[in-house]
Design a protein around this motif. Structure first.
Motif: not given
Length: 301
Positions: A113-116, A152-155, A165-170
């Motif tokens: 479940f990706r961080p939101r 929503v992103g992986d990080r 900052r968010s990375v990973g299919d944001v």
């Protein structure tokens, strides 16, 4: 329990702790290690203070480092700064003598479940020269409704209240706006949201894509949206391709668009170094060094 060497370990069932700084903590059980300053909390964890609350299945708090690690059904709500975080594995670094601002990092967990994060982003108006404080307040009150952004992103990384900052299919969602990129960065001081890598912004009447996109804020509204590198704008009746496309907004609607090519000064070639802007409509095609199109309230003139 005291181990060899004097290291003390304390087990507590269903603890309810009230800390000196006003934080209340609940859990099904806790294990405290005196030598390392580690408190290991297990099951139905809840931290509550004047700023909000944190809930998780498991947490480890290192008091000397001011570091909290939480995992399992993570939920954070900050009622003072107005943000919410769900899912993932969370690391919280509280302000200390060696850290001026709090930092939060939340990464995708084993459950996938990706961080939101639900948070607010706006430009910092405090540094505008010649702007009286009451004018700033009035401007913000008249600005668009303070609708939060859902990221929503992986990080996801947050520092204080003015940087993330968010990375990973944001993905970023706000009202009718959707944005996508490999990474996204927001800085309140610069008043900018920067999308990098396969960047795209979708709104009801058009889509804008490019290698990177910069969205400049004016208070809570967008002032400009600019796509850089292989930019393309697709509207209901018009498609524009260009190395650069810049959109100028007015009251949340597209008011003017400019497509252009950066030239290399002092270099002369028979063929252009980069493609020229091209606009294609239902019954026309236009190629030029630059295009400047007025679209008040998103109606082309």
């Amino acid at each position: 329990m005291t181990l060899a060497g004097g290291n003390r370990i304390t087990y507590v069932g269903t603890p309810h702790m009230l800390c000196r700084d006003g934080v209340e903590i609940w859990a099904d059980s806790s294990i405290s290690y005196a030598e390392t300053g580690l408190d290991h909390l297990i099951g139905n964890i809840r931290f509550l203070d004047d700023a909000g609350e944190l809930r998780a299945d498991e947490a480890r708090y290192f008091s000397e480092q001011g570091r909290l690690q939480a995992s399992g059904n993570v939920f954070v709500q900050d009622t003072l700064d107005g943000f919410t975080i769900e899912n993932g594995n969370l690391v919280y670094l509280r302000p200390t003598d060696f850290r001026d601002e709090a930092e939060i990092t939340v990464s995708i967990a084993d459950d996938r479940f990706r961080p939101r994060a639900i948070l607010k982003m706006k430009a910092d108006d405090s540094g505008q020269p010649g702007t009286e404080s009451d004018e700033i307040v009035r401007t913000l009150e008249e600005d668009s409704v303070d609708i939060p952004y859902t990221v929503v992103g992986d990080r996801i990384f947050l520092r204080g209240t003015n940087y993330f900052r968010s990375v990973g299919d944001v993905t970023i969602e706000r009202d009718s706006l959707l944005a996508f990129a490999d990474s996204a960065e927001y800085d309140e001081v610069s008043g900018r949201i920067h999308l990098a890598g396969s960047a795209k912004v979708e709104v009801p009447n058009y889509n804008l894509a490019g290698k990177t996109i910069d969205m400049v804020l004016d208070g809570n509204s967008f002032k400009t949206i600019a796509a850089h590198g292989e930019a393309i704008l697709v509207g209901d009746d018009l498609t524009i391709t260009s190395p650069e496309i810049q959109l100028y907004m007015n009251e949340g609607l597209l008011d003017r668009l400019v497509a252009f090519t950066h030239t290399n000064e002092g270099v002369r070639t028979v063929e252009p170094l980069v493609p020229q802007p091209v606009a294609v409509g239902e019954d026309f095609q236009l190629t030029a060094d630059s295009l400047d199109i007025s679209v008040p309230k998103e109606v082309m003139e």
